[in-house]
Design an enzyme around this catalytic site. Structure first.
Site, mmCIF file in Angstrom:
data_model
loop_
_atom_site.group_PDB
_atom_site.id
_atom_site.type_symbol
_atom_site.label_atom_id
_atom_site.label_comp_id
_atom_site.label_asym_id
_atom_site.label_seq_id
_atom_site.Cartn_x
_atom_site.Cartn_y
_atom_site.Cartn_z
ATOM 1 C CD GLN A 148 -3.054 -0.525 -0.084
ATOM 2 O OE1 GLN A 148 -3.347 0.651 -0.262
ATOM 3 N NE2 GLN A 148 -3.530 -1.494 -0.861
ATOM 4 C CB SER A 149 4.161 1.937 -1.525
ATOM 5 O OG SER A 149 4.936 3.066 -1.849
#
Length: 353
Positions: free
Chosen positions: A85-86
């Site tokens: 989920q960068s």
């Protein structure tokens, strides 16, 4: 050693190529309820989650310089990495598309998610980014830089064989390496410190700036900026992935490279680098009851949404440091909201449980 004025520093920074991607300056305002509850003179939030590119975030500032560097090298593809989920990867994909480049994202599976089609990944897919999910043994920690660049180099070789000219950049746009030879991410965060100095000029510079620290350039840029401006402001980094003894050399390296890049007449030592790793919890990207609790609390008290990976841990740290007396009643504090809120939807099961 004399201090630089904001205008002098800005002129030095603006010598570097830049593409305009974000809406500046971002807002700075007081968190009235939280300040009162913690008995602090003033807690302000710097809304770098409102930078304007996709859902906002601190990385958009960095990408103004990084994308300009990629374009100067005639790149047609940008390759980078992060965790599932960068927010860095999301903003990189959006910035690349806006500048006419193809984004390739290597996402390391450093934690488990029930779905890979939610949050940031959903938006990356809508952006048409090429996504490669990669297993890693480092659960609950940030991806290893050396391992990541090895994978990126393989991807880049394939792209060159296909006739493309890729630009490789490290996670967060922080550490030099790949095609980025200068600390361009930290350069952008000197500008943020200049913004804060100007926004607080009437009432006085903050005693502390509190920020989530994941890849190092945001903290390094703020720290060098405060030092160059001659401010007494101390930058507190709340570690979100790594122990401070492992992470301090990274922040130091970026900061010293930035000083050298701009030819600044300032000195730095390790006492300038304040890191707390007390709030790592269950590890990087793992949602604990404390994270869920602080997200609920700040939403209900201030109407401010934190993300479950970075800013929630930074806020846990701020609150705890205030309750322990490290931050005192006379202090003025700026909390940097670095963005990442789309990840809330990917972690919904953990947050609601």
């Amino acid at each position: 050693m004399s201090a630089y004025s904001p205008d002098q520093l800005e002129r030095l920074i603006n010598k570097w190529p830049r593409v305009r991607l974000v809406c500046l300056p971002t807002p700075l305002y007081r968190l009235e309820n939280l300040s009162g509850e913690l008995g602090l003179r003033e807690i302000m939030v710097k809304r770098d989650d409102l930078t304007g590119l996709v859902f906002g975030g601190n990385k958009s500032r960095k990408l103004e310089f990084i994308l300009a560097d990629a374009l100067s090298q005639e790149a047609d593809t940008i390759i980078t990495w992060g965790s599932l989920q960068s927010n860095w990867c999301l903003q990189t994909a959006a910035a690349a598309r806006k500048c006419g480049l193809r984004p390739i994202l290597v996402l390391f599976k450093t934690y488990e998610l029930s779905s890979l089609d939610q949050g940031n990944i959903l938006i990356e897919k809508l952006l048409g980014a090429e996504i490669r999910i990669t297993e890693t043994g480092a659960r609950g920690k940030s991806p290893d830089q050396e391992q990541a660049f090895t994978i990126l180099d393989e991807v880049a070789r394939d792209e060159r064989r296909s006739g493309h000219n890729p630009y490789l950049v490290s996670v967060g746009g922080s550490m030099t390496g790949g095609n980025m030879a200068r600390p361009l991410g930290a350069l952008a965060y000197m500008l943020d410190m200049i913004e804060i100095a100007r926004q607080t000029a009437g009432s006085g510079a903050p005693d502390y700036v509190v920020v989530a620290t994941g890849s190092g350039a945001t903290q390094a840029g703020l720290m060098v900026g405060a030092k160059a401006l001659g401010l007494k402001t101390r930058i507190i980094g709340i570690c979100v992935s790594d122990r401070k003894e492992d992470f301090l050399p990274q922040v130091r390296k970026i900061a010293l490279e930035l000083v050298e890049t701009l030819g600044l007449r300032i000195s730095l030592d390790d006492r300038d680098i304040i890191l707390f790793d007390d709030y790592l919890g269950q590890g990087y990207g793992r949602v604990s009851p404390e994270i869920s609790g602080v997200i609920r609390t700040i939403l209900q008290k201030e109407g401010l949404a934190l993300d479950p990976v970075y800013t929630s841990k930074a806020m846990i740290g701020l609150v705890d440091l205030a309750r322990k007396g490290y931050l005192t009643a006379s202090d003025r504090i700026v909390f940097i909201h670095t963005g990442g809120t789309p990840a809330l939807f990917a972690f919904s099961d953990q947050l609601l449980s």
